[in-house]
Scaffold this motif. Structure first.
Motif, PDB file in Angstrom:
ATOM      1  N   ALA A 138       0.660   4.314  -2.524  1.00 19.22           N
ATOM      2  CA  ALA A 138       0.461   5.206  -2.752  1.00 19.22           C
ATOM      3  C   ALA A 138       1.637   6.005  -3.288  1.00 19.22           C
ATOM      4  CB  ALA A 138      -0.020   5.990  -0.737  1.00 19.22           C
ATOM      5  N   VAL A 159      -5.468  10.507  -1.160  1.00 19.12           N
ATOM      6  CA  VAL A 159      -5.192   9.590  -1.386  1.00 19.12           C
ATOM      7  C   VAL A 159      -4.899   8.289  -0.697  1.00 19.12           C
ATOM      8  CG1 VAL A 159      -2.861   7.983  -2.183  1.00 19.12           C
ATOM      9  CG2 VAL A 159      -3.571  10.107  -2.930  1.00 19.12           C
ATOM     10  N   MET A 160      -4.524   8.379   0.453  1.00 22.87           N
ATOM     11  CA  MET A 160      -4.601   7.267   1.592  1.00 22.87           C
ATOM     12  C   MET A 160      -6.333   6.919   1.653  1.00 22.87           C
ATOM     13  SD  MET A 160      -1.511   7.293   2.337  1.00 22.87           S
ATOM     14  CE  MET A 160      -1.450   7.475   1.517  1.00 22.87           C
ATOM     15  N   LEU A 179       3.423   5.969   4.382  1.00 18.45           N
ATOM     16  CA  LEU A 179       2.474   5.931   3.975  1.00 18.45           C
ATOM     17  C   LEU A 179       0.995   4.740   3.956  1.00 18.45           C
ATOM     18  CD1 LEU A 179       3.470   7.709   0.153  1.00 18.45           C
ATOM     19  CD2 LEU A 179       2.255   8.274   2.574  1.00 18.45           C
ATOM     20  N   ASP A 180       2.051   3.466   3.816  1.00 16.83           N
ATOM     21  CA  ASP A 180       1.953   1.890   4.242  1.00 16.83           C
ATOM     22  C   ASP A 180       1.422   2.219   6.013  1.00 16.83           C
ATOM     23  OD1 ASP A 180       1.727  -0.639   3.417  1.00 16.83           O
ATOM     24  OD2 ASP A 180       2.856  -0.378   4.896  1.00 16.83           O
ATOM     25  N   MET A 182      -2.275  13.966  -0.375  1.00 18.45           N
ATOM     26  CA  MET A 182      -1.616  12.747   0.178  1.00 18.45           C
ATOM     27  C   MET A 182      -2.766  12.509   1.228  1.00 18.45           C
ATOM     28  SD  MET A 182       0.798  12.040   3.505  1.00 18.45           S
ATOM     29  CE  MET A 182       0.042  12.277   4.260  1.00 18.45           C
ATOM     30  N   TRP A 228       0.705  -1.504   0.011  1.00 17.67           N
ATOM     31  CA  TRP A 228      -0.163  -0.007   0.007  1.00 17.67           C
ATOM     32  C   TRP A 228       1.216   1.130  -0.275  1.00 17.67           C
ATOM     33  CZ3 TRP A 228      -4.017  -1.014  -1.494  1.00 17.67           C
ATOM     34  CH2 TRP A 228      -5.406  -2.288  -0.967  1.00 17.67           C
ATOM     35  N   LEU A 245      -7.391   4.746  -0.692  1.00 24.99           N
ATOM     36  CA  LEU A 245      -6.709   3.291  -0.400  1.00 24.99           C
ATOM     37  C   LEU A 245      -7.271   2.494   0.899  1.00 24.99           C
ATOM     38  CD1 LEU A 245      -2.587   4.307  -1.501  1.00 24.99           C
ATOM     39  CD2 LEU A 245      -4.841   3.161  -2.795  1.00 24.99           C
ATOM     40  N   VAL A 275      -2.256   4.384   6.195  1.00 27.58           N
ATOM     41  CA  VAL A 275      -2.882   3.066   4.633  1.00 27.58           C
ATOM     42  C   VAL A 275      -3.485   2.062   5.992  1.00 27.58           C
ATOM     43  CG1 VAL A 275      -3.896   1.408   3.055  1.00 27.58           C
ATOM     44  CG2 VAL A 275      -2.774   3.634   3.366  1.00 27.58           C
ATOM     45  N   ARG A 335       1.133   6.608  -7.080  1.00 27.75           N
ATOM     46  CA  ARG A 335      -0.481   7.590  -7.160  1.00 27.75           C
ATOM     47  C   ARG A 335       0.325   9.442  -6.989  1.00 27.75           C
ATOM     48  NH1 ARG A 335      -5.671   3.784  -6.349  1.00 27.75           N
ATOM     49  NH2 ARG A 335      -5.534   2.460  -7.550  1.00 27.75           N
TER      50      ARG A 335
END
Length: 406
Positions: free
Chosen positions: A8, A95-96, A390-391, A92, A4, A99, A394, A11
């Motif tokens: 992210a 997008v988060m 970022l992972d 961000m 993820w 996802l 998510v 993207r």
């Protein structure tokens, strides 16, 4: 298994290409770049099984329909950027949650309540001298007077919204019912160095700082720099320097206070004349309104004493004030639990910047999740958040949404 964080990052890089020409990212509201971003975000929302529409304040909405009467939880942030900004600020936070909802959908664990992921049109206030258009419309605090404001090309906000194909007469209908609003969670890069210093990927925001701005003008008398004796001078810049130094000293000595003199104008501003006039701004921020307000009172009192001692005329005006917005303790505790379950320390800190969450607080309880950004840099092409962070975000968002509300 989906990575993820890598997805992210990919993207966010795609969205960063949607920009005016020049360094970094410049994506302003109600422009061709805004339209391109909407198209990409729509594709990703639909991929996450969300039903998508664009409301009449320019907010892109991706909705998961939960059980009837279960209320709606909101997540999101803004798609616009500052001029020559970065790839993470605002976008961000759109997008988060997309996802996170895709992750839950693929696992068959979608929330029982309804969920809306929101991509607001304008938070930064770069194109027009207003901000938080979409979040204020949802919360019911949108001021129609801002529609008459013009951008630097003379285009009124009203005309830009209409040219975007939206119906100004329906902006009031964008407001969500308070009784059904469960809460709002915004994910954002920290825009500061604390998480990096503490070696933590995520942080829980306790409050969004209140802000006030002051316009200070000192007026003295000009004269020839070579013939006017020092003892006879009424030098406005010397008085301003005393005030600037005190602003810095007072903020350093006061817990939870940040103060900035960010703009200064000097007249006549020539090398061989004593400065006659100085106009400057002072901005004060704090998560505690009493601290911010006391600093403003101290500023005015100190400026008066400087003016009196230096033979200067003073005008001092508070030009803007926005109260601090505390984040909901229950949501903060829920974030702390899921962050700990992911193996990270649930660090809590205040936000010194304003966000869409501060406007959404008029609708419902709010929460914010901070993501570490390299060296605390933001509003710059050098803005960066690592894929592993970022992972983590998510996974925390999906775990947060899995837990029942109410």
């Amino acid at each position: 298994m989906t990575d993820w964080g890598a997805l992210a990052a990919e993207r966010l890089n795609q969205l960063a290409q949607i920009s005016e020409a020049g360094p970094g990212v410049t994506r302003l509201p109600f422009t061709p770049q805004h339209r391109q971003a909407i198209a990409l975000l729509t594709e990703w929302m639909e991929e996450a099984a969300l039903r998508v529409h664009l409301d009449d304040a320019g907010t892109l909405v991706g909705r998961h329909e939960g059980r009837a009467g279960g209320g709606t939880f909101y997540l999101g942030s803004h798609q616009d950027s500052v001029r020559e900004g970065g790839a993470y600020d605002g976008i961000m936070g759109v997008v988060m949650p997309i996802l996170a909802m895709r992750k839950l959908n693929e696992a068959g664990r979608l929330p029982d309540c309804s969920v809306e992921v929101l991509a607001f049109a304008d938070e930064e206030g770069v194109r027009w001298p207003t901000a938080l258009i979409g979040s204020r419309a949802l919360a019911g605090s949108f001021d129609p007077a801002v529609l008459e404001m013009r951008d630097r090309d003379g285009v009124p906000l009203r005309a830009a919204i209409e040219a975007f194909g939206l119906d100004l007469g329906r902006i009031a209908a964008v407001q969500r019912p308070r009784e059904a609003a469960l809460g709002f969670l915004e994910t954002h890069i920290e825009q500061g160095p604390v998480l990096q210093e503490k070696a933590q990927p995520l942080g829980i925001v306790t409050a969004i700082c209140g802000i006030e701005r002051h316009q200070i003008t000192l007026t003295g008398e000009t004269g020839h720099a070579g013939t006017l004796p020092m003892a006879s001078r009424r030098d406005a810049l010397v008085g301003a320097a005393e005030i600037i130094s005190e602003v810095n000293r007072h903020a350093r000595a006061t817990e939870e206070l940040r103060a900035t003199v960010g703009e200064i104008h000097v007249a006549p501003n020539v090398v061989n004349a004593v400065p006659r006039e100085v106009r400057m701004t002072v901005e004060l921020r704090s998560p505690a309104d009493r601290v911010r307000e006391a600093a403003g009172e101290h500023l005015h009192g100190f400026a008066q004493r400087v003016a009196l001692a230096s033979g200067l005329m003073l005008t001092a005006e508070k030009t803007y004030a926005q109260p601090a917005q505390p984040c909901d303790r229950g949501f903060a505790d829920r974030l702390a639990e899921v962050i700990a379950e992911q193996g990270h320390a649930p660090l809590r800190l205040a936000s010194g910047a304003t966000h869409d969450a501060s406007a959404m607080a008029d609708l419902c309880p709010i929460a914010m999740l901070f993501v570490r950004c390299r060296d605390g840099i933001s509003h710059s092409p050098r803005e960066y958040a690592a894929p592993e962070d970022l992972d983590a975000a998510v996974h925390v968002l999906s775990a947060f949404l899995e837990r029942p509300f109410g």
